[in-house]
Design a protein around this motif. Structure first.
Motif, PDB file in Angstrom:
ATOM      1  N   MET A  15      39.428  55.388  48.276  1.00  0.00           N
ATOM      2  CA  MET A  15      39.283  54.010  47.839  1.00  0.00           C
ATOM      3  C   MET A  15      38.115  53.926  46.864  1.00  0.00           C
ATOM      4  O   MET A  15      37.096  54.560  47.041  1.00  0.00           O
ATOM      5  N   LYS A  16      38.281  53.132  45.838  1.00  0.00           N
ATOM      6  CA  LYS A  16      37.240  52.917  44.833  1.00  0.00           C
ATOM      7  C   LYS A  16      36.761  51.478  44.936  1.00  0.00           C
ATOM      8  O   LYS A  16      37.573  50.550  44.988  1.00  0.00           O
ATOM      9  N   GLN A  17      35.445  51.297  44.971  1.00  0.00           N
ATOM     10  CA  GLN A  17      34.853  49.967  44.985  1.00  0.00           C
ATOM     11  C   GLN A  17      33.923  49.839  43.780  1.00  0.00           C
ATOM     12  O   GLN A  17      33.137  50.741  43.510  1.00  0.00           O
ATOM     13  N   ILE A  18      34.055  48.717  43.091  1.00  0.00           N
ATOM     14  CA  ILE A  18      33.221  48.459  41.914  1.00  0.00           C
ATOM     15  C   ILE A  18      32.546  47.104  42.104  1.00  0.00           C
ATOM     16  O   ILE A  18      33.208  46.111  42.393  1.00  0.00           O
ATOM     17  N   ASP A  19      31.237  47.076  41.935  1.00  0.00           N
ATOM     18  CA  ASP A  19      30.473  45.834  41.871  1.00  0.00           C
ATOM     19  C   ASP A  19      29.820  45.827  40.496  1.00  0.00           C
ATOM     20  O   ASP A  19      28.998  46.686  40.184  1.00  0.00           O
ATOM     21  N   TYR A  20      30.228  44.867  39.678  1.00  0.00           N
ATOM     22  CA  TYR A  20      29.824  44.866  38.269  1.00  0.00           C
ATOM     23  C   TYR A  20      29.188  43.528  37.908  1.00  0.00           C
ATOM     24  O   TYR A  20      29.855  42.485  37.958  1.00  0.00           O
ATOM     25  N   PRO A  21      27.911  43.521  37.519  1.00  0.00           N
ATOM     26  CA  PRO A  21      27.289  42.282  37.047  1.00  0.00           C
ATOM     27  C   PRO A  21      27.776  41.978  35.629  1.00  0.00           C
ATOM     28  O   PRO A  21      27.659  42.813  34.741  1.00  0.00           O
ATOM     29  N   THR A  22      28.348  40.816  35.445  1.00  0.00           N
ATOM     30  CA  THR A  22      28.923  40.464  34.143  1.00  0.00           C
ATOM     31  C   THR A  22      27.834  40.086  33.150  1.00  0.00           C
ATOM     32  O   THR A  22      26.714  39.748  33.519  1.00  0.00           O
ATOM     33  N   GLN A  23      28.208  40.128  31.877  1.00  0.00           N
ATOM     34  CA  GLN A  23      27.302  39.764  30.795  1.00  0.00           C
ATOM     35  C   GLN A  23      28.051  38.884  29.798  1.00  0.00           C
ATOM     36  O   GLN A  23      29.175  39.204  29.408  1.00  0.00           O
ATOM     37  N   GLY A  24      27.436  37.769  29.418  1.00  0.00           N
ATOM     38  CA  GLY A  24      28.005  36.914  28.383  1.00  0.00           C
ATOM     39  C   GLY A  24      29.112  35.980  28.831  1.00  0.00           C
ATOM     40  O   GLY A  24      29.831  35.443  28.001  1.00  0.00           O
ATOM     41  N   THR A  25      29.255  35.790  30.152  1.00  0.00           N
ATOM     42  CA  THR A  25      30.291  34.891  30.669  1.00  0.00           C
ATOM     43  C   THR A  25      29.701  33.941  31.699  1.00  0.00           C
ATOM     44  O   THR A  25      28.575  34.130  32.167  1.00  0.00           O
ATOM     45  N   CYS A  26      30.475  32.947  32.096  1.00  0.00           N
ATOM     46  CA  CYS A  26      30.053  32.024  33.150  1.00  0.00           C
ATOM     47  C   CYS A  26      30.024  32.720  34.509  1.00  0.00           C
ATOM     48  O   CYS A  26      29.236  32.354  35.371  1.00  0.00           O
ATOM     49  N   HIS A  62      33.704  41.924  41.930  1.00  0.00           N
ATOM     50  CA  HIS A  62      33.902  42.854  43.047  1.00  0.00           C
ATOM     51  C   HIS A  62      35.368  43.282  42.986  1.00  0.00           C
ATOM     52  O   HIS A  62      36.261  42.431  43.106  1.00  0.00           O
ATOM     53  N   LEU A  63      35.600  44.555  42.773  1.00  0.00           N
ATOM     54  CA  LEU A  63      36.953  45.067  42.619  1.00  0.00           C
ATOM     55  C   LEU A  63      37.150  46.276  43.532  1.00  0.00           C
ATOM     56  O   LEU A  63      36.243  47.105  43.668  1.00  0.00           O
ATOM     57  N   GLU A  64      38.315  46.365  44.170  1.00  0.00           N
ATOM     58  CA  GLU A  64      38.655  47.518  44.996  1.00  0.00           C
ATOM     59  C   GLU A  64      40.005  48.052  44.560  1.00  0.00           C
ATOM     60  O   GLU A  64      40.894  47.293  44.190  1.00  0.00           O
ATOM     61  N   ALA A  65      40.131  49.379  44.610  1.00  0.00           N
ATOM     62  CA  ALA A  65      41.395  50.040  44.284  1.00  0.00           C
ATOM     63  C   ALA A  65      41.671  51.091  45.357  1.00  0.00           C
ATOM     64  O   ALA A  65      40.739  51.683  45.915  1.00  0.00           O
ATOM     65  N   ASP A  66      42.949  51.325  45.616  1.00  0.00           N
ATOM     66  CA  ASP A  66      43.316  52.317  46.624  1.00  0.00           C
ATOM     67  C   ASP A  66      43.304  53.721  46.031  1.00  0.00           C
ATOM     68  O   ASP A  66      42.961  53.919  44.861  1.00  0.00           O
ATOM     69  N   ASP A  67      43.681  54.686  46.835  1.00  0.00           N
ATOM     70  CA  ASP A  67      43.663  56.084  46.392  1.00  0.00           C
ATOM     71  C   ASP A  67      44.659  56.367  45.280  1.00  0.00           C
ATOM     72  O   ASP A  67      44.535  57.362  44.567  1.00  0.00           O
ATOM     73  N   ARG A 100      44.901  54.460  42.792  1.00  0.00           N
ATOM     74  CA  ARG A 100      44.278  53.780  41.647  1.00  0.00           C
ATOM     75  C   ARG A 100      44.989  52.463  41.289  1.00  0.00           C
ATOM     76  O   ARG A 100      45.139  52.109  40.136  1.00  0.00           O
ATOM     77  N   ARG A 101      45.443  51.766  42.337  1.00  0.00           N
ATOM     78  CA  ARG A 101      46.027  50.432  42.169  1.00  0.00           C
ATOM     79  C   ARG A 101      45.059  49.406  42.737  1.00  0.00           C
ATOM     80  O   ARG A 101      44.451  49.624  43.782  1.00  0.00           O
ATOM     81  N   ILE A 102      44.942  48.283  42.067  1.00  0.00           N
ATOM     82  CA  ILE A 102      44.003  47.235  42.483  1.00  0.00           C
ATOM     83  C   ILE A 102      44.472  46.611  43.789  1.00  0.00           C
ATOM     84  O   ILE A 102      45.622  46.182  43.900  1.00  0.00           O
ATOM     85  N   THR A 103      43.580  46.584  44.761  1.00  0.00           N
ATOM     86  CA  THR A 103      43.897  45.969  46.050  1.00  0.00           C
ATOM     87  C   THR A 103      43.171  44.641  46.229  1.00  0.00           C
ATOM     88  O   THR A 103      43.619  43.798  46.997  1.00  0.00           O
ATOM     89  N   SER A 104      42.062  44.450  45.520  1.00  0.00           N
ATOM     90  CA  SER A 104      41.283  43.227  45.683  1.00  0.00           C
ATOM     91  C   SER A 104      40.430  42.984  44.438  1.00  0.00           C
ATOM     92  O   SER A 104      39.853  43.920  43.891  1.00  0.00           O
ATOM     93  N   LEU A 105      40.359  41.740  44.022  1.00  0.00           N
ATOM     94  CA  LEU A 105      39.475  41.335  42.923  1.00  0.00           C
ATOM     95  C   LEU A 105      38.855  40.006  43.295  1.00  0.00           C
ATOM     96  O   LEU A 105      39.571  39.046  43.615  1.00  0.00           O
ATOM     97  N   GLN A 106      37.536  39.950  43.267  1.00  0.00           N
ATOM     98  CA  GLN A 106      36.805  38.704  43.476  1.00  0.00           C
ATOM     99  C   GLN A 106      35.815  38.562  42.331  1.00  0.00           C
ATOM    100  O   GLN A 106      35.114  39.526  41.997  1.00  0.00           O
ATOM    101  N   VAL A 107      35.768  37.371  41.758  1.00  0.00           N
ATOM    102  CA  VAL A 107      34.836  37.095  40.675  1.00  0.00           C
ATOM    103  C   VAL A 107      33.942  35.942  41.133  1.00  0.00           C
ATOM    104  O   VAL A 107      34.441  34.896  41.548  1.00  0.00           O
ATOM    105  N   VAL A 108      32.638  36.158  41.075  1.00  0.00           N
ATOM    106  CA  VAL A 108      31.668  35.142  41.479  1.00  0.00           C
ATOM    107  C   VAL A 108      31.322  34.309  40.254  1.00  0.00           C
ATOM    108  O   VAL A 108      30.881  34.850  39.233  1.00  0.00           O
ATOM    109  N   GLY A 109      31.521  32.996  40.361  1.00  0.00           N
ATOM    110  CA  GLY A 109      31.283  32.096  39.238  1.00  0.00           C
ATOM    111  C   GLY A 109      32.511  32.032  38.345  1.00  0.00           C
ATOM    112  O   GLY A 109      33.575  32.534  38.680  1.00  0.00           O
TER     113      GLY A 109
END
Length: 80
Positions: A1-12, A17-22, A24-33
């Motif tokens: 499983m791959k987990q990505i926490d990425y601070p955005t730049q230049g957006t609201c 927070h993104l997760e992908a399975d083994d 390499r398919r997206i299983t979860s996407l959450q965007v704060v703000g």
């Protein structure tokens, strides 16, 4: 499983927070703000999508006069 926490730049939005399975398919996407309804819709649309396909589809999308957008920031997070 791959987990990505990425601070955005230049957006609201502030964080992706993104997760992908083994497979390499997206299983979860959450965007704060950002635009909550639009980002919920985007999350539902790309769930189950291969990471590379989502990155290619979202890359380069702009928000108004900004040089980036929440979808573009998601593509950048996936590229990590």
């Amino acid at each position: 499983m791959k987990q990505i926490d990425y601070p955005t730049q230049g957006t609201c939005s502030k964080m992706i927070h993104l997760e992908a399975d083994d497979d390499r398919r997206i299983t979860s996407l959450q965007v704060v703000g950002g635009c909550h309804g639009n980002l919920q819709g985007l999350s539902a649309l790309i769930k189950g999508m291969p990471l590379n396909e989502a990155r290619q589809r979202l890359q380069g999308i702009r928000c108004g006069v900004k040089s980036t957008s929440c979808p573009d920031q998601i593509s950048r997070a996936i590229a990590l």
